[in-house]
Design a protein around this motif. Sequence first.
Motif, PDB file in Angstrom:
ATOM      1  N   SER A 165      17.215   6.345  12.883  1.00 53.35           N
ATOM      2  CA  SER A 165      16.178   7.065  13.920  1.00 53.35           C
ATOM      3  C   SER A 165      16.273   6.798  15.133  1.00 53.35           C
ATOM      4  O   SER A 165      15.869   7.752  16.160  1.00 53.35           O
ATOM      5  N   ARG A 219      12.374  13.298  14.990  1.00 52.11           N
ATOM      6  CA  ARG A 219      11.490  12.903  13.696  1.00 52.11           C
ATOM      7  C   ARG A 219      11.529  13.633  12.599  1.00 52.11           C
ATOM      8  O   ARG A 219      11.402  13.188  11.362  1.00 52.11           O
ATOM      9  N   ASP A 263      16.596  13.824   8.893  1.00 47.00           N
ATOM     10  CA  ASP A 263      17.161  12.475   8.506  1.00 47.00           C
ATOM     11  C   ASP A 263      18.495  12.567   8.923  1.00 47.00           C
ATOM     12  O   ASP A 263      19.475  13.152   8.883  1.00 47.00           O
ATOM     13  N   ARG A 305      11.503   5.776   9.582  1.00 50.11           N
ATOM     14  CA  ARG A 305      12.216   6.762  10.607  1.00 50.11           C
ATOM     15  C   ARG A 305      10.930   6.830  11.833  1.00 50.11           C
ATOM     16  O   ARG A 305      11.694   6.715  12.909  1.00 50.11           O
TER      17      ARG A 305
END
Length: 266
Positions: free
Chosen positions: A69, A112, A115, A178
């Motif tokens: 992330s 955010r 994935d 994340r």
Amino acid sequence: MPPELHFILLLVLRMAIAAAFVVSASIITERSGPVIGALVATLPISAGPSYVFLALDHDAAFIAQGALSSLPVNAATIILGLTYVVLAQRHSLLVSCGAAVGVWIVLASIIRMFDWTLTAGLAVNLVAFGICIPLLARYRHVKMPLVTRRWYDIPFRASLVATLVAIVVSTSGWVGPRVSGVIALYPIVFTSMMVILHPRIGGPPTAAVLANSAWGLLGFGMAIAVLHVGALNFGSAIGLSLALATCITWNLTLWWNGRRKRMASA
């Protein structure tokens, strides 16, 4: 010792360690000029302590996922830098810094939502830096006025990094890897440089420091990728060590290359 008191004391200790780290880096930056200062600024001054403390609380899989992330967030940071550099040529700190931070928040909010894979994160960085580095080149060479440090400069930077560490550590358990990876890469150092230097020496010289940071920030992105691969395959300690070594080696290479060019031209 009650668990709540133990957590608070440990959190304060971690914040103090992070603050001491950024104070040392800040002193080096202020005494070394825009080029060396930019290279120091792109070392993991704020993200490094955040990830170290995350690694103490979570397993290697958490760190590896967080790094995925963080990787596209590094691309958002170079866009923040470009936004500020362009606006700072003619506008006030409030407009320049406010717009830059606003752009970063929007991009981080979008990041955010997805994935990320290592390939996608690297691709986003290549595109962002491929666009931003040539656009930043014209703003790199500005005569730097003498900077007089004020008593609150370093405490201000230290408090920002300590606060970031506190947020990342205290929320990581319920926001997950994340969001933790996104928060850990908020550009505290860049923001503090804008806030401190812009009113004192003006927009263009402050922008020059950020413009010189572009290549160093590219190496920082590589270090994040190394952190992901290293943590995934060898554990958090080795992953963090390899990432730090990547940052230092990259920035030393940039410094040596710049020094060699200056000696050749002289």
